[in-house]
Design a protein around this motif. Structure first.
Motif, PDB file in Angstrom:
ATOM      1  N   GLY A  85       1.091  -1.392   0.308  1.00 42.18           N
ATOM      2  CA  GLY A  85       0.048  -0.409   0.225  1.00 42.18           C
ATOM      3  C   GLY A  85       0.596   0.801   0.245  1.00 42.18           C
ATOM      4  N   PHE A  86       1.658   1.268   0.576  1.00 39.20           N
ATOM      5  CA  PHE A  86       2.712   2.616   0.981  1.00 39.20           C
ATOM      6  C   PHE A  86       3.432   2.466   0.019  1.00 39.20           C
ATOM      7  CE2 PHE A  86       2.380   2.562   5.703  1.00 39.20           C
ATOM      8  CZ  PHE A  86       1.652   3.854   6.114  1.00 39.20           C
ATOM      9  N   SER A  87       3.926   1.355  -1.245  1.00 35.99           N
ATOM     10  CA  SER A  87       4.606   1.403  -2.366  1.00 35.99           C
ATOM     11  C   SER A  87       3.828   2.030  -3.264  1.00 35.99           C
ATOM     12  CB  SER A  87       5.093   0.083  -2.641  1.00 35.99           C
ATOM     13  OG  SER A  87       5.792   0.364  -3.641  1.00 35.99           O
ATOM     14  N   ARG A  88       2.641   1.465  -3.748  1.00 36.83           N
ATOM     15  CA  ARG A  88       1.542   1.318  -4.677  1.00 36.83           C
ATOM     16  C   ARG A  88       0.726   2.758  -4.928  1.00 36.83           C
ATOM     17  NH1 ARG A  88       6.049  -0.288  -6.669  1.00 36.83           N
ATOM     18  NH2 ARG A  88       6.008  -1.932  -8.187  1.00 36.83           N
ATOM     19  N   PHE A  89       0.007   2.897  -3.960  1.00 41.68           N
ATOM     20  CA  PHE A  89      -1.287   4.150  -4.129  1.00 41.68           C
ATOM     21  C   PHE A  89      -0.559   5.106  -3.208  1.00 41.68           C
ATOM     22  CE2 PHE A  89      -2.583  -0.724  -3.478  1.00 41.68           C
ATOM     23  CZ  PHE A  89      -3.357  -0.485  -4.521  1.00 41.68           C
ATOM     24  N   ARG A  90      -1.856   5.666  -3.498  1.00 44.36           N
ATOM     25  CA  ARG A  90      -1.146   7.329  -3.237  1.00 44.36           C
ATOM     26  C   ARG A  90      -2.956   7.836  -2.110  1.00 44.36           C
ATOM     27  NH1 ARG A  90       0.064  10.900  -8.431  1.00 44.36           N
ATOM     28  NH2 ARG A  90       2.292  10.124  -8.702  1.00 44.36           N
ATOM     29  N   PHE A  91      -2.016   8.026  -1.004  1.00 39.13           N
ATOM     30  CA  PHE A  91      -3.558   8.570  -0.139  1.00 39.13           C
ATOM     31  C   PHE A  91      -3.248   9.437   1.051  1.00 39.13           C
ATOM     32  CE2 PHE A  91      -1.143   4.706   1.617  1.00 39.13           C
ATOM     33  CZ  PHE A  91      -1.434   5.364   2.725  1.00 39.13           C
ATOM     34  N   PRO A  92      -4.463  10.172   1.454  1.00 40.59           N
ATOM     35  CA  PRO A  92      -3.610  11.294   2.306  1.00 40.59           C
ATOM     36  C   PRO A  92      -3.105  11.570   3.512  1.00 40.59           C
ATOM     37  CG  PRO A  92      -5.700  11.478   1.589  1.00 40.59           C
ATOM     38  CD  PRO A  92      -5.970  10.269   1.153  1.00 40.59           C
TER      39      PRO A  92
END
Length: 268
Positions: A85-92
């Motif tokens: 998740g931290f490597s591939r996704f963008r989130f606030p």
């Protein structure tokens, strides 16, 4: 030639303490410390005292194996998804969340032992091996998430995009496409978690009050007292020998994955 001789000497230097501990585990308490390299007077009495203490060495080894393997499996499961998740996704607040997770490494475990004890009491998990597993997983996750994030960052995104074009998406992509590529990192995370849980002493001593639930480090401390306050070094060395066996087997078996996992993401 000189290089190989140097490597052999360094290897012998590191193997010498292991050999001394192994020989001492077969010596009667009165002979421990005398004539380490002598093969006379060797017996299994030290291991017999371990077997006769409490529920027996096999029972306590089973406790340690359960805690270590459960810790490794849960740590791998959570850290793989978190690292992906931290490597591939963008989130606030993604960067802030990652920094907060890593910052927990700076908190000494001993300083939060009392709150953790109270939390386990409230959850009804105090004096249980499951509660000990949850504590170990919590302590291991910051480093494991960091390792898995680096492992996923080292994999080009084009590979995942090509798999998506072929119809492999979501969880299937993570398991069948990304999983084999980050397998060395997964092995490193699991090995670190296993070794830390296998060798940890303080939390097991404080959180486990029932003797039948002791892990091997606590057993070695409990069995070390000899007659009239003396230390039974023979039993201690036997316990240390038993504790070394799974660690050596795992490290030798998974060494090539471990080294590749530690260097994952170091060079792009």
């Amino acid at each position: 030639m000189l290089f190989h001789i140097t490597c052999i000497l360094v290897a012998l230097l590191f193997l010498a303490p292991i050999l001394l501990v192994l020989l001492a585990s077969f010596r009667p308490p009165a002979m421990v410390g005398n004539g380490f390299l002598s093969l006379q007077g060797l017996d299994l009495s030290n291991y017999g005292r371990l077997e006769n203490f409490g529920a027996g060495i096999l029972h306590y080894s089973g406790n340690s194996l359960f805690v270590a393997f459960a810790t490794a499996i849960l740590t791998i499961f959570v850290s793989v998804f978190a690292g992906y998740g931290f490597s591939r996704f963008r989130f606030p607040l993604k960067s802030l969340a990652f920094v907060l997770i890593l910052s927990t490494i700076m908190v000494p475990f001993q300083s939060i032992l009392t709150p953790l004890f109270l939390i386990l009491v409230k959850l009804g998990l105090q004096n249980t091996l499951s509660g000990l597993v949850f504590i170990y997983v919590t302590l291991q996750l910051p480093f494991s998430v960091f390792m898995m994030r680096n492992a996923f960052d080292a994999v080009p995104k084009e590979i995942e995009e090509a798999a998506r074009i072929d119809g492999v998406k979501g969880l299937r992509s993570l398991i069948y496409v990304m999983g084999p590529l980050v397998f060395p990192g997964i092995v490193s995370v699991g090995l670190f978690a296993f070794l830390n849980a296998w060798n940890e002493f303080l939390a097991a001593l404080v959180l486990l009050t029932d003797q039948d639930r002791y892990t091997l480090p606590v057993l070695v401390t409990a069995v070390r007292s000899g007659h009239y306050g003396s230390i039974d070094w023979g039993a201690v060395q036997a316990g240390v020998t038993v504790m070394m066996i799974p660690c050596l087997i795992l490290f030798v078996t998974l060494q090539r994955f471990y080294i590749r996992g530690l260097t994952a993401g170091a060079v792009k």
